[in-house]
Scaffold this motif. Sequence first.
Motif, PDB file in Angstrom:
ATOM      1  N   SER A  58       0.810  -1.226   0.000  1.00  0.00           N
ATOM      2  CA  SER A  58       0.000   0.000   0.000  1.00  0.00           C
ATOM      3  C   SER A  58       0.836   1.265   0.000  1.00  0.00           C
ATOM      4  CB  SER A  58      -0.890   0.055   1.250  1.00  0.00           C
ATOM      5  OG  SER A  58      -1.582  -1.126   1.423  1.00  0.00           O
ATOM      6  N   LYS A  61       0.827   3.789  -2.948  1.00  0.00           N
ATOM      7  CA  LYS A  61      -0.404   4.577  -3.070  1.00  0.00           C
ATOM      8  C   LYS A  61      -0.497   5.646  -1.989  1.00  0.00           C
ATOM      9  CE  LYS A  61      -4.389   2.907  -5.523  1.00  0.00           C
ATOM     10  NZ  LYS A  61      -3.602   2.913  -6.703  1.00  0.00           N
ATOM     11  N   ASN A  99      -1.730  -3.951 -11.282  1.00  0.00           N
ATOM     12  CA  ASN A  99      -2.923  -4.748 -10.982  1.00  0.00           C
ATOM     13  C   ASN A  99      -2.624  -6.237 -10.955  1.00  0.00           C
ATOM     14  OD1 ASN A  99      -4.468  -2.445 -10.936  1.00  0.00           O
ATOM     15  ND2 ASN A  99      -4.825  -2.505 -13.151  1.00  0.00           N
ATOM     16  N   PHE A 190     -16.271   6.949  15.922  1.00  0.00           N
ATOM     17  CA  PHE A 190     -16.535   7.906  14.838  1.00  0.00           C
ATOM     18  C   PHE A 190     -17.335   9.055  15.416  1.00  0.00           C
ATOM     19  CE2 PHE A 190     -17.132   9.694  10.828  1.00  0.00           C
ATOM     20  CZ  PHE A 190     -18.460  10.075  10.677  1.00  0.00           C
ATOM     21  N   ASP A 194     -21.928  16.099  11.924  1.00  0.00           N
ATOM     22  CA  ASP A 194     -23.136  16.943  11.962  1.00  0.00           C
ATOM     23  C   ASP A 194     -23.641  17.183  13.365  1.00  0.00           C
ATOM     24  OD1 ASP A 194     -23.072  15.626   9.190  1.00  0.00           O
ATOM     25  OD2 ASP A 194     -24.383  17.354   9.021  1.00  0.00           O
ATOM     26  N   ILE A 201     -18.473   2.198  16.608  1.00  0.00           N
ATOM     27  CA  ILE A 201     -18.956   1.234  15.604  1.00  0.00           C
ATOM     28  C   ILE A 201     -18.318  -0.143  15.832  1.00  0.00           C
ATOM     29  CG2 ILE A 201     -19.093   0.737  13.126  1.00  0.00           C
ATOM     30  CD1 ILE A 201     -18.767   3.751  12.629  1.00  0.00           C
ATOM     31  N   ASN A 226     -11.890   8.467  10.748  1.00  0.00           N
ATOM     32  CA  ASN A 226     -12.063   9.835  10.255  1.00  0.00           C
ATOM     33  C   ASN A 226     -11.681   9.905   8.796  1.00  0.00           C
ATOM     34  OD1 ASN A 226     -11.169  12.585   9.649  1.00  0.00           O
ATOM     35  ND2 ASN A 226     -11.804  12.962  11.770  1.00  0.00           N
ATOM     36  N   SER A 227     -12.509  10.539   7.990  1.00  0.00           N
ATOM     37  CA  SER A 227     -12.241  10.506   6.545  1.00  0.00           C
ATOM     38  C   SER A 227     -10.975  11.270   6.182  1.00  0.00           C
ATOM     39  CB  SER A 227     -13.434  11.029   5.764  1.00  0.00           C
ATOM     40  OG  SER A 227     -13.825  12.252   6.281  1.00  0.00           O
ATOM     41  N   ASN A 230      -8.336   8.633   6.251  1.00  0.00           N
ATOM     42  CA  ASN A 230      -8.464   7.733   5.105  1.00  0.00           C
ATOM     43  C   ASN A 230      -8.048   8.444   3.831  1.00  0.00           C
ATOM     44  OD1 ASN A 230      -9.333   5.635   3.353  1.00  0.00           O
ATOM     45  ND2 ASN A 230     -11.210   6.806   2.992  1.00  0.00           N
ATOM     46  N   ASP A 232      -6.083   8.391   0.476  1.00  0.00           N
ATOM     47  CA  ASP A 232      -5.341   7.541  -0.461  1.00  0.00           C
ATOM     48  C   ASP A 232      -4.738   8.337  -1.596  1.00  0.00           C
ATOM     49  OD1 ASP A 232      -7.618   4.716  -0.125  1.00  0.00           O
ATOM     50  OD2 ASP A 232      -5.988   5.474   1.099  1.00  0.00           O
TER      51      ASP A 232
ATOM     52  N   GLN B 159     -12.089   1.994   0.035  1.00  0.00           N
ATOM     53  CA  GLN B 159     -10.825   2.735  -0.110  1.00  0.00           C
ATOM     54  C   GLN B 159     -10.024   2.288  -1.329  1.00  0.00           C
ATOM     55  OE1 GLN B 159     -11.488   0.704   2.557  1.00  0.00           O
ATOM     56  NE2 GLN B 159     -10.692   1.577   4.456  1.00  0.00           N
ATOM     57  N   VAL B 161      -6.800   1.888  -1.583  1.00  0.00           N
ATOM     58  CA  VAL B 161      -5.778   0.865  -1.323  1.00  0.00           C
ATOM     59  C   VAL B 161      -6.424  -0.514  -1.210  1.00  0.00           C
ATOM     60  CG1 VAL B 161      -3.850   2.144  -0.261  1.00  0.00           C
ATOM     61  CG2 VAL B 161      -5.752   1.444   1.130  1.00  0.00           C
ATOM     62  N   ALA B 164      -7.132  -1.660  -4.772  1.00  0.00           N
ATOM     63  CA  ALA B 164      -5.878  -2.074  -5.442  1.00  0.00           C
ATOM     64  C   ALA B 164      -5.540  -3.515  -5.100  1.00  0.00           C
ATOM     65  CB  ALA B 164      -4.746  -1.140  -5.034  1.00  0.00           C
ATOM     66  N   MET B 187     -18.680  -1.963   4.508  1.00  0.00           N
ATOM     67  CA  MET B 187     -18.324  -0.723   5.210  1.00  0.00           C
ATOM     68  C   MET B 187     -18.481   0.500   4.301  1.00  0.00           C
ATOM     69  SD  MET B 187     -15.020  -2.072   7.395  1.00  0.00           S
ATOM     70  CE  MET B 187     -14.977  -3.702   8.130  1.00  0.00           C
ATOM     71  N   PHE B 190     -21.593   5.130   6.913  1.00  0.00           N
ATOM     72  CA  PHE B 190     -22.100   4.999   8.289  1.00  0.00           C
ATOM     73  C   PHE B 190     -23.268   5.958   8.435  1.00  0.00           C
ATOM     74  CE2 PHE B 190     -22.370   4.138  12.635  1.00  0.00           C
ATOM     75  CZ  PHE B 190     -22.539   5.335  13.325  1.00  0.00           C
ATOM     76  N   LYS B 197     -27.680  11.210   9.331  1.00  0.00           N
ATOM     77  CA  LYS B 197     -26.822  11.623   8.182  1.00  0.00           C
ATOM     78  C   LYS B 197     -25.885  10.473   7.789  1.00  0.00           C
ATOM     79  CE  LYS B 197     -24.138  15.317   6.281  1.00  0.00           C
ATOM     80  NZ  LYS B 197     -23.739  14.462   5.198  1.00  0.00           N
ATOM     81  N   ASN B 199     -22.445   9.114   6.428  1.00  0.00           N
ATOM     82  CA  ASN B 199     -21.046   9.559   6.319  1.00  0.00           C
ATOM     83  C   ASN B 199     -20.234   8.525   5.556  1.00  0.00           C
ATOM     84  OD1 ASN B 199     -20.672  12.001   8.169  1.00  0.00           O
ATOM     85  ND2 ASN B 199     -21.943  10.593   9.398  1.00  0.00           N
ATOM     86  N   ILE B 201     -17.101   7.417   5.367  1.00  0.00           N
ATOM     87  CA  ILE B 201     -15.812   7.519   6.068  1.00  0.00           C
ATOM     88  C   ILE B 201     -14.673   6.998   5.183  1.00  0.00           C
ATOM     89  CG2 ILE B 201     -14.536   6.752   8.111  1.00  0.00           C
ATOM     90  CD1 ILE B 201     -17.223   6.274   9.500  1.00  0.00           C
ATOM     91  N   PHE B 202     -14.929   5.907   4.452  1.00  0.00           N
ATOM     92  CA  PHE B 202     -13.855   5.323   3.632  1.00  0.00           C
ATOM     93  C   PHE B 202     -13.910   5.778   2.184  1.00  0.00           C
ATOM     94  CE2 PHE B 202     -12.139   3.213   7.046  1.00  0.00           C
ATOM     95  CZ  PHE B 202     -12.930   2.219   7.602  1.00  0.00           C
ATOM     96  N   GLY B 203     -14.627   6.892   1.936  1.00  0.00           N
ATOM     97  CA  GLY B 203     -14.629   7.435   0.581  1.00  0.00           C
ATOM     98  C   GLY B 203     -15.892   7.041  -0.168  1.00  0.00           C
ATOM     99  N   LEU B 225     -21.447   0.327   7.394  1.00  0.00           N
ATOM    100  CA  LEU B 225     -20.693   0.165   8.654  1.00  0.00           C
ATOM    101  C   LEU B 225     -21.751   0.233   9.736  1.00  0.00           C
ATOM    102  CD1 LEU B 225     -17.583   2.537   8.564  1.00  0.00           C
ATOM    103  CD2 LEU B 225     -17.601   0.242   9.539  1.00  0.00           C
TER     104      LEU B 225
END
Lengths: 250, 250
Positions: A58, A61, A99, A190, A194, A201, A226-227, A230, A232, B159, B161, B164, B187, B190, B197, B199, B201-203, B225
């Motif tokens: 990883s 990346k 890949n 988390f 908002d 979780i 937290n985003s 995360n 990448d 995510q 990574v 990938a 996941m 959330f 709301k 969220n 978190i992982f994109g 999640l």
Amino acid sequence: QRKKRIVKKPIPGVKHILCVTSGKGGVGKSTVAVNLALAFQACGKKVGILDADINGPSIPKLLALDNELHLNENETMIIPKEKYGLKCMSMGLLLDDENAAVVWRGVLICDTIKELIRKVNWSGLDILVVDCPPGTGDVHITLSQELPVSGSVVVSTPQDVAVADVRKGTSMLKEMKIPIFGLIQNMSYFECPDCGKKNYIFGNNDSVKRMCKDMSLDFLGELPLNSTINDDNGKPFVYSQPDSSYSKIF
Amino acid sequence: QRKKRIVKKPIPGVKHILCVTSGKGGVGKSTVAVNLALAFQACGKKVGILDADINGPSIPKLLALDNELHLNENETMIIPKEKYGLKCMSMGLLLDDENAAVVWRGVLICDTIKELIRKVNWSGLDILVVDCPPGTGDVHITLSQELPVSGSVVVSTPQDVAVADVRKGTSMLKEMKIPIFGLIQNMSYFECPDCGKKNYIFGNNDSVKRMCKDMSLDFLGELPLNSTINDDNGKPFVYSQPDSSYSKIF
Ligand SMILES: Nc1ncnc2c1ncn2[C@@H]1O[C@H](COP(=O)(O)OP(=O)(O)O)[C@@H](O)[C@H]1O
Ligand SMILES: Nc1ncnc2c1ncn2[C@@H]1O[C@H](COP(=O)(O)OP(=O)(O)O)[C@@H](O)[C@H]1O
Ligand SMILES: [Zn+2]
């Protein structure tokens, strides 16, 4: 099995080797390894990072490294990539097609790790951070036989199944007589952007802290889900947000 | 290397073998494997589950199995554990001390996998679900050489990574000519229980869906999640909440 008297040869030019490991996959080992390396550098150390996760590299990346590699003048050593001042090397950079799966037996993987250790010019480093793969297999055995590892940092998430695997990873380190500096708990909770409410979780039963007590390990701190963490696209949070609360932990 | 003409021997009494794999660790393979097995059973199939993750056997915890094993009358075969009607077997049940690390080279791991396949009495099953380890190494090679695998389900998180590594896992399956039924994204987001709301978190950049399109794979669905899914006390959500929205996906 006759115990081979293996002499651990240090890497020329590297003062200390620090392994970041876990036992469980997907807990954030690579994320912690990269940010830890950047935090050491912010304290004035010369730092490198070696990605020893052959099946899932990883680091390229997370640091947005291109895969152009260069050799030194007499073509005996590979020159590591430089990013944010870190010297970096990963199996992912040796592959032509990123890949493509590396479907290798353990023996072949260990030979490659040895190449990444002995054939890359790591000179001039205070600390080489090694990002380990999940599990407790071939790569860990080879690293502990080949290198005089100064210490390790263990990463876990709060879930019981993660803690069960991390216990195994930690007892392996003890068997290999590798000192453990402590444990970082990642994805602890988390906080909703908002309404500000904290959601646990992955559970909130302190099994990580209990494990630290059982195995007399230092609990180094915890990171939220937290985003911003995360990330990448090649900008780790210690680099992009040095004053945030998580960067301070490092 | 001379290609050994390996004859894949089916497991006596098992009609189909389904692998749940990923490439990346910690994405929820074991969680999906257990709930998928329970969902097949709810449709009237006779189902077994084999935990092939020797370094991190999570199935015993997810199904709260005790590690008392029994042999058949003439002591030639191990009788699998039964839980919620599933026949289960895991490396975790063979270990005396569940905190002990299995620090083995690939060769030893593969011999143990063969024991779990050939020495366990799996008879009378429509489907055997195999929970694979992360990566693309020894275990995957051995499983694909030993067993006529009918198909696989691939698990990813959002995510980059993770995607990938999952791409690598998927190209391995194609190389091994194992059919891929599709991909589950875990996941994904959330949903805050207090203010509702969502969220990401992982994109939320749809790289999983893009990968499915690139590799012509079916996108089977996504899971949020959610702390009910993160159940480590032995009651998987398909069993405890069969009418919930995520159970319906299975
Ligand atoms: N605290 C966190 N919050 C949100 N995302 C995270 C956090 N820690 C790690 N991630 C993300 O989760 C993914 C997996 O982390 P990674 O460092 O690759 O784990 P490992 O090396 O243990 O497999 C990465 O995409 C990373 O950006
Ligand atoms: N969608 C989800 N929401 C919350 N927790 C989850 C979810 N999926 C998996 N988990 C939890 O995350 C942990 C890791 O999952 P696991 O199935 O062991 O992953 P893998 O087999 O890929 O390593 C487990 O404790 C599980 O309960
Ligand atoms: Zn909220």
